[in-house]
Design an enzyme around this catalytic site. Structure first.
Site, PDB file in Angstrom:
ATOM      1  N   HIS A  17       5.213  -0.372 -10.974  1.00  0.00           N
ATOM      2  CA  HIS A  17       4.376   0.801 -10.651  1.00  0.00           C
ATOM      3  C   HIS A  17       4.450   1.232 -12.066  1.00  0.00           C
ATOM      4  O   HIS A  17       3.178   2.045 -12.194  1.00  0.00           O
ATOM      5  CB  HIS A  17       4.844   2.074  -9.628  1.00  0.00           C
ATOM      6  CG  HIS A  17       4.957   1.842  -8.225  1.00  0.00           C
ATOM      7  ND1 HIS A  17       6.067   2.424  -7.614  1.00  0.00           N
ATOM      8  CD2 HIS A  17       4.685   1.439  -7.267  1.00  0.00           C
ATOM      9  CE1 HIS A  17       6.428   1.603  -6.124  1.00  0.00           C
ATOM     10  NE2 HIS A  17       4.578   1.001  -5.806  1.00  0.00           N
ATOM     11  N   LYS A  41       6.185   6.745   7.520  1.00  0.00           N
ATOM     12  CA  LYS A  41       7.328   5.490   6.835  1.00  0.00           C
ATOM     13  C   LYS A  41       8.661   5.286   7.368  1.00  0.00           C
ATOM     14  O   LYS A  41       9.452   4.648   6.705  1.00  0.00           O
ATOM     15  CB  LYS A  41       6.150   5.234   5.174  1.00  0.00           C
ATOM     16  CG  LYS A  41       5.977   3.583   5.001  1.00  0.00           C
ATOM     17  CD  LYS A  41       5.047   3.738   4.073  1.00  0.00           C
ATOM     18  CE  LYS A  41       5.611   2.004   3.326  1.00  0.00           C
ATOM     19  NZ  LYS A  41       5.215   2.230   2.276  1.00  0.00           N
ATOM     20  N   ARG A  90      -1.048  -6.449  -6.925  1.00  0.00           N
ATOM     21  CA  ARG A  90       0.536  -7.879  -7.144  1.00  0.00           C
ATOM     22  C   ARG A  90      -0.302  -9.394  -6.448  1.00  0.00           C
ATOM     23  O   ARG A  90      -0.276 -10.325  -7.774  1.00  0.00           O
ATOM     24  CB  ARG A  90       1.278  -7.483  -6.516  1.00  0.00           C
ATOM     25  CG  ARG A  90       1.694  -6.071  -6.897  1.00  0.00           C
ATOM     26  CD  ARG A  90       3.377  -5.945  -5.582  1.00  0.00           C
ATOM     27  NE  ARG A  90       2.355  -5.542  -4.425  1.00  0.00           N
ATOM     28  CZ  ARG A  90       3.407  -5.398  -3.487  1.00  0.00           C
ATOM     29  NH1 ARG A  90       4.585  -4.855  -3.949  1.00  0.00           N
ATOM     30  NH2 ARG A  90       2.335  -4.984  -2.183  1.00  0.00           N
ATOM     31  N   SER A 128       9.074  -1.936  -2.524  1.00  0.00           N
ATOM     32  CA  SER A 128      10.070  -0.641  -3.377  1.00  0.00           C
ATOM     33  C   SER A 128      11.332  -0.989  -2.122  1.00  0.00           C
ATOM     34  O   SER A 128      12.724  -0.621  -2.235  1.00  0.00           O
ATOM     35  CB  SER A 128       9.441   0.973  -2.519  1.00  0.00           C
ATOM     36  OG  SER A 128       8.799   0.872  -3.630  1.00  0.00           O
TER      37      SER A 128
HETATM   38  N1  COA Z   1       4.401  -3.021  -7.937  1.00  0.00           N
HETATM   39  C1  COA Z   1       5.471  -3.191  -7.232  1.00  0.00           C
HETATM   40  N2  COA Z   1       5.379  -2.447  -5.372  1.00  0.00           N
HETATM   41  C2  COA Z   1       4.180  -1.568  -5.744  1.00  0.00           C
HETATM   42  C3  COA Z   1       3.106  -1.756  -6.673  1.00  0.00           C
HETATM   43  C4  COA Z   1       3.763  -2.275  -8.118  1.00  0.00           C
HETATM   44  N3  COA Z   1       2.489  -2.413  -8.899  1.00  0.00           N
HETATM   45  N4  COA Z   1       2.136  -1.907  -5.510  1.00  0.00           N
HETATM   46  C5  COA Z   1       2.325  -1.490  -4.589  1.00  0.00           C
HETATM   47  N5  COA Z   1       3.321  -2.415  -4.149  1.00  0.00           N
HETATM   48  C6  COA Z   1       4.357  -1.959  -3.077  1.00  0.00           C
HETATM   49  C7  COA Z   1       5.022  -0.613  -2.270  1.00  0.00           C
HETATM   50  O1  COA Z   1       6.576  -0.267  -2.942  1.00  0.00           O
HETATM   51  C8  COA Z   1       5.496  -0.486  -1.128  1.00  0.00           C
HETATM   52  O2  COA Z   1       6.349  -0.934  -0.807  1.00  0.00           O
HETATM   53  P1  COA Z   1       6.957  -0.529   0.591  1.00  0.00           P
HETATM   54  O3  COA Z   1       6.009  -1.120   1.553  1.00  0.00           O
HETATM   55  O4  COA Z   1       8.081  -1.590   0.488  1.00  0.00           O
HETATM   56  O5  COA Z   1       7.369   0.160   0.103  1.00  0.00           O
HETATM   57  C9  COA Z   1       3.586  -1.215  -0.636  1.00  0.00           C
HETATM   58  O6  COA Z   1       3.366  -1.916  -2.219  1.00  0.00           O
HETATM   59  C10 COA Z   1       2.474  -0.162  -0.518  1.00  0.00           C
HETATM   60  O7  COA Z   1       2.662   0.279  -1.473  1.00  0.00           O
HETATM   61  P2  COA Z   1       2.250   2.088  -1.975  1.00  0.00           P
HETATM   62  O8  COA Z   1       1.110   2.224  -3.338  1.00  0.00           O
HETATM   63  O9  COA Z   1       3.303   3.088  -1.658  1.00  0.00           O
HETATM   64  O10 COA Z   1       1.090   1.925  -1.060  1.00  0.00           O
HETATM   65  P3  COA Z   1       1.098   2.333   0.423  1.00  0.00           P
HETATM   66  O11 COA Z   1       0.410   1.867   1.533  1.00  0.00           O
HETATM   67  O12 COA Z   1       2.391   3.216   0.694  1.00  0.00           O
HETATM   68  O13 COA Z   1       0.180   3.651   0.243  1.00  0.00           O
HETATM   69  C11 COA Z   1      -1.848   5.390   0.176  1.00  0.00           C
HETATM   70  C12 COA Z   1      -0.772   4.426   0.510  1.00  0.00           C
HETATM   71  C13 COA Z   1      -0.038   6.382   0.179  1.00  0.00           C
HETATM   72  C14 COA Z   1      -2.468   5.407  -1.037  1.00  0.00           C
HETATM   73  C15 COA Z   1      -2.717   5.892   1.371  1.00  0.00           C
HETATM   74  O14 COA Z   1      -1.799   6.001   2.399  1.00  0.00           O
HETATM   75  C16 COA Z   1      -3.447   7.029   1.314  1.00  0.00           C
HETATM   76  O15 COA Z   1      -4.011   7.479   0.349  1.00  0.00           O
HETATM   77  N6  COA Z   1      -3.019   8.159   2.061  1.00  0.00           N
HETATM   78  C17 COA Z   1      -2.898   9.313   2.378  1.00  0.00           C
HETATM   79  C18 COA Z   1      -4.600   9.303   3.336  1.00  0.00           C
HETATM   80  C19 COA Z   1      -5.527   8.433   3.288  1.00  0.00           C
HETATM   81  O16 COA Z   1      -6.335   9.639   2.897  1.00  0.00           O
HETATM   82  N7  COA Z   1      -5.998   7.987   4.408  1.00  0.00           N
HETATM   83  C20 COA Z   1      -7.027   7.412   4.120  1.00  0.00           C
HETATM   84  C21 COA Z   1      -6.875   6.200   3.268  1.00  0.00           C
HETATM   85  S1  COA Z   1      -8.358   5.001   2.976  1.00  0.00           S
END
Ligand code: COA
Length: 158
Positions: A17, A41, A90, A128
């Site tokens: 990140h 989550k 990634r 993560s």
């Molecule tokens: N390096 C390391 N890990 C990474 C990474 C990077 N560059 N990019 C992503 N990851 C990992 C994260 O650690 C996470 O791992 P985990 O599942 O083991 O916890 C996984 O990839 C998911 O990444 P993350 O960035 O946490 O994305 P997310 O999918 O949890 O988050 C949101 C998504 C919060 C952006 C999305 O749910 C959101 O926008 N929510 C708000 C509600 C909304 O507007 N919804 C409509 C959107 S279409």
């Protein structure tokens, strides 16, 4: 002034990140890291603690602010006057999900674009969940996360 939002759960933030954050800073004037609360989550760290860890790690970077959010990402971006969203890619496996999110967000906020940044190759395998699992089982995570995260995870699992 170019403002971007980098959203994620960051449970916890990893070096992958942070790599994306540093790359994003070369594209914008100000970056807001949006820590999604995402109780569904079942995060290990409460959202405010996840945000505080990122603030601590990036305390020498005045162009970054960190805030938690609930609700729509596009509303959060609008509140911060952000014109683009940052997401890290990634591997190819990230693409389908990211494409779906980017197009949905574009539907909700046509003026807001998503910019994808390739994570450095030494971090493409990190997530993560993986970091938490290694820490829980007593493995070495020092090359995967900043020291503040290492300490926070050791505290959680000791
Ligand atoms: N390096 C390391 N890990 C990474 C990474 C990077 N560059 N990019 C992503 N990851 C990992 C994260 O650690 C996470 O791992 P985990 O599942 O083991 O916890 C996984 O990839 C998911 O990444 P993350 O960035 O946490 O994305 P997310 O999918 O949890 O988050 C949101 C998504 C919060 C952006 C999305 O749910 C959101 O926008 N929510 C708000 C509600 C909304 O507007 N919804 C409509 C959107 S279409």
């Amino acid at each position: 002034m170019k403002v971007a939002v980098y959203p994620g759960t960051f449970d916890p933030v990893t070096n992958g990140h942070l790599d994306v954050i540093h790359r994003a800073l070369s594209l914008c004037d100000r970056l807001t890291v949006g820590v999604a609360i995402r109780e569904e989550k079942k995060p290990l760290f409460p959202a405010e603690e996840r945000a505080e860890i990122i603030r601590q790690v990036l305390k020498n970077e005045p162009r970054v602010e960190v805030e938690t959010f609930d609700g729509l990402l596009t509303d959060f971006a609008k509140k911060h006057n952000a014109t683009f969203l940052i997401r890290g890619l990634r591997a190819v496996s990230d693409f389908d999900y990211e494409l779906q999110m980017a197009l949905t967000n574009r539907k909700l906020a046509p003026d807001t674009d998503t910019v994808f940044l390739m994570t450095a190759e030494n971090y493409i395998f990190i997530s993560s969940s993986l970091v938490k699992e290694i820490a829980r089982l007593g493995g070495d995570i020092s090359e995967l996360v900043p020291s503040a995260v290492e300490e926070a995870l050791h505290k959680k699992f000791s």
